[in-house]
Design a protein around this motif. Structure first.
Motif, PDB file in Angstrom:
ATOM      1  N   TRP A  97     -19.044 -37.833  60.280  1.00 51.34           N
ATOM      2  CA  TRP A  97     -18.650 -39.064  60.242  1.00 51.34           C
ATOM      3  C   TRP A  97     -17.382 -39.473  59.487  1.00 51.34           C
ATOM      4  CZ3 TRP A  97     -23.146 -36.725  58.581  1.00 51.34           C
ATOM      5  CH2 TRP A  97     -24.462 -37.128  59.380  1.00 51.34           C
ATOM      6  N   THR A  98     -16.634 -40.426  59.963  1.00 47.39           N
ATOM      7  CA  THR A  98     -15.200 -40.956  58.884  1.00 47.39           C
ATOM      8  C   THR A  98     -16.013 -41.953  57.923  1.00 47.39           C
ATOM      9  OG1 THR A  98     -14.944 -42.540  60.783  1.00 47.39           O
ATOM     10  CG2 THR A  98     -13.701 -40.518  61.087  1.00 47.39           C
ATOM     11  N   LEU A  99     -15.284 -41.873  56.889  1.00 47.28           N
ATOM     12  CA  LEU A  99     -15.820 -42.792  55.967  1.00 47.28           C
ATOM     13  C   LEU A  99     -14.638 -43.834  55.295  1.00 47.28           C
ATOM     14  CD1 LEU A  99     -17.788 -39.924  53.902  1.00 47.28           C
ATOM     15  CD2 LEU A  99     -18.639 -41.500  55.443  1.00 47.28           C
ATOM     16  N   THR A 100     -15.172 -44.916  54.520  1.00 51.23           N
ATOM     17  CA  THR A 100     -14.287 -45.427  53.536  1.00 51.23           C
ATOM     18  C   THR A 100     -14.571 -44.560  52.392  1.00 51.23           C
ATOM     19  OG1 THR A 100     -16.069 -47.101  53.170  1.00 51.23           O
ATOM     20  CG2 THR A 100     -14.461 -47.641  54.917  1.00 51.23           C
ATOM     21  N   GLY A 101     -13.771 -44.978  51.631  1.00 48.46           N
ATOM     22  CA  GLY A 101     -13.639 -44.632  50.129  1.00 48.46           C
ATOM     23  C   GLY A 101     -12.816 -43.175  49.799  1.00 48.46           C
ATOM     24  N   GLU A 102     -13.183 -42.646  48.860  1.00 49.48           N
ATOM     25  CA  GLU A 102     -12.556 -41.218  48.565  1.00 49.48           C
ATOM     26  C   GLU A 102     -12.360 -40.236  49.717  1.00 49.48           C
ATOM     27  OE1 GLU A 102     -12.296 -37.930  45.031  1.00 49.48           O
ATOM     28  OE2 GLU A 102     -13.232 -39.890  44.541  1.00 49.48           O
ATOM     29  N   ALA A 103     -13.636 -39.824  50.213  1.00 46.91           N
ATOM     30  CA  ALA A 103     -13.740 -38.660  51.298  1.00 46.91           C
ATOM     31  C   ALA A 103     -13.269 -39.513  52.607  1.00 46.91           C
ATOM     32  CB  ALA A 103     -14.893 -38.131  51.274  1.00 46.91           C
ATOM     33  N   ASP A 104     -12.672 -38.746  53.386  1.00 46.29           N
ATOM     34  CA  ASP A 104     -12.178 -39.413  54.702  1.00 46.29           C
ATOM     35  C   ASP A 104     -13.408 -38.960  55.931  1.00 46.29           C
ATOM     36  OD1 ASP A 104      -9.581 -40.289  54.353  1.00 46.29           O
ATOM     37  OD2 ASP A 104      -9.064 -38.387  53.858  1.00 46.29           O
ATOM     38  N   TYR A 105     -14.018 -37.913  55.729  1.00 41.53           N
ATOM     39  CA  TYR A 105     -14.845 -37.261  56.385  1.00 41.53           C
ATOM     40  C   TYR A 105     -16.108 -36.770  55.820  1.00 41.53           C
ATOM     41  CZ  TYR A 105     -11.463 -37.458  60.181  1.00 41.53           C
ATOM     42  OH  TYR A 105     -10.697 -37.814  61.258  1.00 41.53           O
ATOM     43  N   LEU A 106     -17.485 -36.941  56.276  1.00 42.27           N
ATOM     44  CA  LEU A 106     -18.843 -36.262  55.743  1.00 42.27           C
ATOM     45  C   LEU A 106     -19.150 -35.414  56.813  1.00 42.27           C
ATOM     46  CD1 LEU A 106     -20.765 -35.940  53.339  1.00 42.27           C
ATOM     47  CD2 LEU A 106     -21.888 -38.127  54.647  1.00 42.27           C
ATOM     48  N   LEU A 107     -19.230 -34.326  56.552  1.00 42.69           N
ATOM     49  CA  LEU A 107     -19.940 -33.408  57.468  1.00 42.69           C
ATOM     50  C   LEU A 107     -21.401 -32.842  57.060  1.00 42.69           C
ATOM     51  CD1 LEU A 107     -16.876 -31.069  57.898  1.00 42.69           C
ATOM     52  CD2 LEU A 107     -17.075 -33.193  58.971  1.00 42.69           C
ATOM     53  N   ARG A 108     -22.089 -32.712  58.139  1.00 44.58           N
ATOM     54  CA  ARG A 108     -23.422 -32.146  57.836  1.00 44.58           C
ATOM     55  C   ARG A 108     -23.250 -30.656  58.660  1.00 44.58           C
ATOM     56  NH1 ARG A 108     -29.133 -34.531  59.822  1.00 44.58           N
ATOM     57  NH2 ARG A 108     -30.501 -33.286  58.563  1.00 44.58           N
ATOM     58  N   VAL A 109     -23.808 -29.748  57.747  1.00 47.54           N
ATOM     59  CA  VAL A 109     -23.439 -28.337  58.277  1.00 47.54           C
ATOM     60  C   VAL A 109     -24.806 -27.532  58.002  1.00 47.54           C
ATOM     61  CG1 VAL A 109     -21.068 -28.414  57.774  1.00 47.54           C
ATOM     62  CG2 VAL A 109     -22.480 -27.515  56.053  1.00 47.54           C
ATOM     63  N   TYR A 110     -25.051 -26.783  58.950  1.00 44.54           N
ATOM     64  CA  TYR A 110     -26.064 -25.622  58.718  1.00 44.54           C
ATOM     65  C   TYR A 110     -25.345 -24.340  58.909  1.00 44.54           C
ATOM     66  CZ  TYR A 110     -29.815 -29.028  59.298  1.00 44.54           C
ATOM     67  OH  TYR A 110     -30.693 -30.055  59.235  1.00 44.54           O
ATOM     68  N   CYS A 111     -25.747 -23.403  57.893  1.00 42.69           N
ATOM     69  CA  CYS A 111     -25.223 -22.286  57.873  1.00 42.69           C
ATOM     70  C   CYS A 111     -26.538 -21.075  57.525  1.00 42.69           C
ATOM     71  CB  CYS A 111     -24.084 -21.719  56.640  1.00 42.69           C
ATOM     72  SG  CYS A 111     -22.735 -23.030  56.987  1.00 42.69           S
ATOM     73  N   ALA A 112     -26.235 -19.911  58.005  1.00 41.06           N
ATOM     74  CA  ALA A 112     -27.229 -18.793  57.666  1.00 41.06           C
ATOM     75  C   ALA A 112     -27.194 -18.576  56.192  1.00 41.06           C
ATOM     76  CB  ALA A 112     -26.530 -17.488  58.308  1.00 41.06           C
ATOM     77  N   ASP A 113     -26.337 -18.563  55.514  1.00 40.74           N
ATOM     78  CA  ASP A 113     -26.282 -17.924  54.030  1.00 40.74           C
ATOM     79  C   ASP A 113     -25.186 -18.565  53.170  1.00 40.74           C
ATOM     80  OD1 ASP A 113     -24.222 -16.580  54.628  1.00 40.74           O
ATOM     81  OD2 ASP A 113     -25.618 -14.671  54.774  1.00 40.74           O
ATOM     82  N   LEU A 114     -25.106 -18.534  51.903  1.00 43.36           N
ATOM     83  CA  LEU A 114     -24.078 -19.005  51.133  1.00 43.36           C
ATOM     84  C   LEU A 114     -22.629 -18.465  51.575  1.00 43.36           C
ATOM     85  CD1 LEU A 114     -25.817 -19.195  47.567  1.00 43.36           C
ATOM     86  CD2 LEU A 114     -25.100 -21.251  49.107  1.00 43.36           C
ATOM     87  N   ARG A 115     -22.715 -17.153  51.737  1.00 40.44           N
ATOM     88  CA  ARG A 115     -21.285 -16.529  52.409  1.00 40.44           C
ATOM     89  C   ARG A 115     -20.824 -17.266  53.633  1.00 40.44           C
ATOM     90  NH1 ARG A 115     -17.435 -14.547  50.607  1.00 40.44           N
ATOM     91  NH2 ARG A 115     -18.816 -13.586  49.054  1.00 40.44           N
ATOM     92  N   ALA A 116     -21.788 -17.730  54.338  1.00 37.55           N
ATOM     93  CA  ALA A 116     -21.173 -18.348  55.838  1.00 37.55           C
ATOM     94  C   ALA A 116     -20.808 -19.600  55.231  1.00 37.55           C
ATOM     95  CB  ALA A 116     -22.440 -18.438  56.854  1.00 37.55           C
ATOM     96  N   LEU A 117     -21.348 -20.285  54.374  1.00 39.23           N
ATOM     97  CA  LEU A 117     -20.896 -21.640  53.860  1.00 39.23           C
ATOM     98  C   LEU A 117     -19.528 -21.438  53.251  1.00 39.23           C
ATOM     99  CD1 LEU A 117     -21.271 -24.780  53.612  1.00 39.23           C
ATOM    100  CD2 LEU A 117     -22.471 -24.300  51.356  1.00 39.23           C
TER     101      LEU A 117
END
Length: 151
Positions: A97-117
């Motif tokens: 999503w594009t946003l107003t405010g401090e962040a320009d984008y919000l991403l929802r992500v799924y990863c296998a593990d913390l290393r992938a993130l």
């Protein structure tokens, strides 16, 4: 325009997209052919965009869900297009999503593990020319599933 019967039909399909015209007709006090025609009209008019299966990410080996806020260095149209192109190429980014405010984008992500993130954040997002800042929040638990739209 949609009427109350259309709203009930849409609500029923949000709960179970596999409902047949017969089942929809029974729920809405319509004949199966009337229910089927209404469904077809709502599809044709774009109220129903598509049908999807909801998969279990953990069973598929996607143990980490996170929301990632991205701030761009500059906000010209070419920079936004360049970042949007990156987002569309990454399968672990399931929505953005594009946003107003401090962040320009919000991403929802799924990863296998913390290393992938970590790799996604450091080697992909922060490495992109237009990105200046990334902040992530790892989902501990989802207390409410993605719900149907309120009708």
């Amino acid at each position: 325009m949609i009427d109350e019967t259309d709203k009930k039909l849409l609500s029923a399909l949000q709960q179970d997209a596999h409902l047949t015209a017969q089942e929809l007709g029974e729920r809405l006090n319509l004949s199966p052919s009337q229910a089927g025609r209404r469904r077809q009209r709502l599809e044709a008019e774009g109220y129903i965009q598509n049908y999807r299966a909801r998969l279990d990410p953990e069973r598929l080996g996607l143990a980490i869900q996170a929301f990632v806020q991205v701030q761009l260095r500059t906000h010209g149209p070419e920079h936004s297009r360049a970042f949007a192109r990156l987002v569309t190429t990454r399968p672990e980014i399931v929505s953005a999503w594009t946003l107003t405010g401090e962040a320009d984008y919000l991403l929802r992500v799924y990863c296998a593990d913390l290393r992938a993130l970590h790799t996604l954040i450091h080697d992909v997002l922060l490495a992109h020319d237009v990105v200046t800042r990334v902040q992530s929040q790892i989902v501990m638990d989802q207390c409410k599933q993605d719900a149907p739209l309120p009708l």
